[in-house]
Enzyme design. Structure first.
Site, PDB file in Angstrom:
ATOM      1  N   SER A  22      -9.389  12.202   7.817  1.00 32.69           N
ATOM      2  CA  SER A  22      -7.969  11.859   8.181  1.00 32.69           C
ATOM      3  C   SER A  22      -7.688  12.414   9.573  1.00 32.69           C
ATOM      4  O   SER A  22      -6.405  12.515   9.948  1.00 32.69           O
ATOM      5  CB  SER A  22      -7.007  12.140   7.359  1.00 32.69           C
ATOM      6  OG  SER A  22      -7.141  13.361   6.761  1.00 32.69           O
ATOM      7  N   HIS A 154      26.248 -20.650  13.399  1.00 34.24           N
ATOM      8  CA  HIS A 154      25.158 -21.523  13.569  1.00 34.24           C
ATOM      9  C   HIS A 154      24.636 -22.083  14.563  1.00 34.24           C
ATOM     10  O   HIS A 154      24.129 -22.989  15.035  1.00 34.24           O
ATOM     11  CB  HIS A 154      25.486 -23.058  12.926  1.00 34.24           C
ATOM     12  CG  HIS A 154      26.509 -23.197  11.509  1.00 34.24           C
ATOM     13  ND1 HIS A 154      25.645 -23.495  10.237  1.00 34.24           N
ATOM     14  CD2 HIS A 154      27.652 -22.738  11.092  1.00 34.24           C
ATOM     15  CE1 HIS A 154      26.349 -23.414   9.224  1.00 34.24           C
ATOM     16  NE2 HIS A 154      27.519 -22.793   9.582  1.00 34.24           N
ATOM     17  N   SER A 275       7.274 -13.402  37.154  1.00 36.83           N
ATOM     18  CA  SER A 275       6.287 -14.161  37.090  1.00 36.83           C
ATOM     19  C   SER A 275       5.352 -13.804  38.028  1.00 36.83           C
ATOM     20  O   SER A 275       5.520 -13.704  39.060  1.00 36.83           O
ATOM     21  CB  SER A 275       6.759 -15.580  36.519  1.00 36.83           C
ATOM     22  OG  SER A 275       5.522 -16.511  36.902  1.00 36.83           O
ATOM     23  N   TYR A 315      -2.756  12.346  -7.634  1.00 33.90           N
ATOM     24  CA  TYR A 315      -3.395  12.209  -6.309  1.00 33.90           C
ATOM     25  C   TYR A 315      -4.403  11.217  -6.553  1.00 33.90           C
ATOM     26  O   TYR A 315      -5.386  11.421  -6.987  1.00 33.90           O
ATOM     27  CB  TYR A 315      -3.742  13.476  -5.605  1.00 33.90           C
ATOM     28  CG  TYR A 315      -4.100  13.077  -4.111  1.00 33.90           C
ATOM     29  CD1 TYR A 315      -3.257  13.113  -3.144  1.00 33.90           C
ATOM     30  CD2 TYR A 315      -5.615  13.079  -3.830  1.00 33.90           C
ATOM     31  CE1 TYR A 315      -3.697  12.811  -1.750  1.00 33.90           C
ATOM     32  CE2 TYR A 315      -5.882  12.812  -2.533  1.00 33.90           C
ATOM     33  CZ  TYR A 315      -5.222  12.845  -1.564  1.00 33.90           C
ATOM     34  OH  TYR A 315      -5.348  12.618  -0.373  1.00 33.90           O
TER      35      TYR A 315
HETATM   36  N1  ARG Z   1      -6.616  14.183   4.033  1.00 33.62           N
HETATM   37  C1  ARG Z   1      -5.726  13.972   2.717  1.00 33.62           C
HETATM   38  C2  ARG Z   1      -4.663  13.225   2.651  1.00 33.62           C
HETATM   39  O1  ARG Z   1      -4.148  12.804   3.503  1.00 33.62           O
HETATM   40  C3  ARG Z   1      -5.515  15.355   2.261  1.00 33.62           C
HETATM   41  C4  ARG Z   1      -5.541  15.759   0.738  1.00 33.62           C
HETATM   42  C5  ARG Z   1      -6.988  15.554   0.456  1.00 33.62           C
HETATM   43  N2  ARG Z   1      -7.044  15.536  -0.863  1.00 33.62           N
HETATM   44  C6  ARG Z   1      -8.097  15.754  -1.529  1.00 33.62           C
HETATM   45  N3  ARG Z   1      -8.109  15.955  -2.826  1.00 33.62           N
HETATM   46  N4  ARG Z   1      -9.122  15.192  -0.975  1.00 33.62           N
HETATM   47  O2  ARG Z   1      -4.157  12.711   1.621  1.00 33.62           O
END
Ligand code: ARG
Length: 470
Positions: A22, A154, A275, A315
């Site tokens: 990320s 309209h 244009s 998560y």
């Molecule tokens: N890069 C991850 C996200 O945006 C951060 C959390 C990662 N957690 C994990 N258990 N790999 O969600």
């Protein structure tokens, strides 16, 4: 610190690392992540969970990183994310003792906290920019309380109104967009930190301390909810999508009104293009692009909701996929807000053309029907029929509103009711005058200059009050 050293043998493949990293969009949360670590480490030290001297060393490294900025980090995809990059930096500065920083904290609560910290700032900026736009609109409206224009239903000529009244319609829509964002903000402003992976921790952490240090209103009451809740993102992007809808509608009208056929406004050159082949062209590209970009917000909203759907608690790494869509939504919406604001507030209004259109095409007919009800005590449905018949005949005989006189009205009335109307000639003329039409609409919310003044004053009071709070 290599996270994989314990459980995993092989390195992740390069492709898999790039696929799951990320880091690319984690730059957004870099500063927030450092703040989050500072708050957490401070609290760990204060509560005696880690030694004061360890906490101090970690804090010095984190503050150094804050000064050096994100460029000081190793952002290779194999590092996985910003949390690991920051941890690696601190470890390089402090040595193994840096590992205490991660006591009672997971990346799961950390990323949720970081996102909220950054989003709060973005929302504050957008909210104050909406207020500025609204203020600009009130100033422009001040100049156009008697600038008559035609209103549409309209997209057909409906009734005369004024530019001020129309501008205030925009302002009210923006006010609701502002309030939706302000409301969403309340739910962004809650701290997930301390939830750790999902069930908090056995260390006696103090969640009030980190909540205060990070400037949140309160902390999230359930740790399982805290690490996976992203509804704050969904509702923020919805509120932004709605704001872009308001802006897009403004753009649509600017495109339409600036055409040769309408000729009611001229968009400033600064927001126009020409244009490559047609030398005469002045095109409203900014308005068109803004109208088009609204779809980006809808797309991001759908993407976010679809990622969230059916995820099991708590998560899941899928949540990471939401983040770039949040930031793209935020940036696109903000850019749109500022450009549409600048474009609308520099528009030139062609008062003569607007007045001409307002008086044409019997757009004043409702008032004539109202006058007949008031003066002759005829039920509105009958006066509606008389005036409707009059308009049909006038159009077929090529008569304009200014050609309508008492004799013509008598003739029509006789056809409809069997009696003459006997309406005063002056009243007929007055009711067919667009400015008179507007002035007579002295009901709150309406276009008469007094009512627009009232609405302007209310709006100015509101803006002043909101600016003081922010
Ligand atoms: N890069 C991850 C996200 O945006 C951060 C959390 C990662 N957690 C994990 N258990 N790999 O969600």
């Amino acid at each position: 610190m290599n996270l994989r050293a314990g459980r995993l043998g092989k390195k992740m493949s390069e492709d898999a690392a790039a696929f799951t990293s990320s880091l690319e969009f984690d730059e957004y949360i870099f500063e927030a992540d450092v703040e989050c670590n500072i708050a957490h480490t401070t609290m760990l030290g204060q509560e005696g969970i880690i030694d004061d001297s360890t906490a101090e060393k970690i804090l010095i490294a984190l503050k150094k990183l804050k000064e050096e900025g994100v460029d000081a980090l190793d952002m290779d995809p194999s590092v996985e994310d910003i949390h690991m990059a920051v941890e690696n930096y601190v470890t390089a500065q402090v040595g193994e003792e840096a590992g205490f920083m991660h006591t009672a904290k997971s990346r799961n609560d950390q990323v949720a906290t970081d996102l909220r910290i950054v989003l709060k700032v973005k929302l504050e900026q957008i909210q104050s920019e909406i207020l500025e736009f609204m203020e600009g609109i009130t100033q422009l409206a001040e100049e156009h309380k008697e600038t008559v224009m035609i209103g549409y239903t309209h997209l057909q000529h409906a009734q005369p109104t004024t530019f001020a009244h129309h501008l205030l319609a925009y302002a009210q829509s923006l006010k609701r967009d502002y309030e939706r964002l302000k409301d969403a903000y309340k739910r962004v402003n809650i701290n997930p930190l301390g939830s750790a992976a999902m069930t908090t921790t056995s260390f006696p952490i103090n969640r009030n301390t980190t909540t205060d240090l990070l400037g949140f209103d309160s902390f999230m009451e359930n740790s399982m909810d805290a690490v996976c809740a992203r509804d704050f993102i969904g509702e923020t992007v919805f509120a932004l999508a709605m704001m872009c809808t308001s802006l897009s509608k403004i753009c649509e009208e600017m495109v339409l009104w600036s055409t040769y056929e309408f000729g009611m406004i001229e968009i400033s050159d600064e927001f126009s293009s020409t244009s490559s082949i047609m030398p005469q062209k002045k095109n409203p590209d900014v308005a068109e692009i803004a109208r088009g970009k609204t779809a980006v917000l809808y797309g991001e909203l759908m993407t976010i909701l679809t990622i969230l759907k059916a995820l099991p608690y708590t998560y899941n790494r899928d949540l990471q996929e939401i983040t770039p869509h949040l930031w793209n939504g935020v940036e696109t919406a903000r850019a749109m807000l500022n450009i549409v604001s600048a474009m609308l507030l520099t528009v030139q209004i062609n008062k003569n053309r607007a007045l001409q259109l307002a008086g044409a095409n019997f757009a004043t007919a409702t008032d004539l029907a109202d006058v007949i009800v008031r003066e002759k005590n005829i039920p509105f449905r009958i006066s509606h029929k008389i005036v409707g018949r009059m308009v049909t005949q006038a159009i077929s005989q090529n008569l304009k509103p200014e050609d309508i006189d008492a004799a013509f009205m008598d003739k029509i009335c006789k056809e409809v009711t069997g009696n003459n109307l006997a309406l005063d000639e002056n009243l007929i003329k007055k009711s067919l005058d667009p400015l008179e039409n507007v002035k007579m609409r002295r009901v709150p919310g309406g276009p008469s200059p007094e009512m627009v003044d009232l609405a302007l004053n209310n709006l100015k009071t509101y803006l002043k009050q909101e600016k003081e709070i922010n």
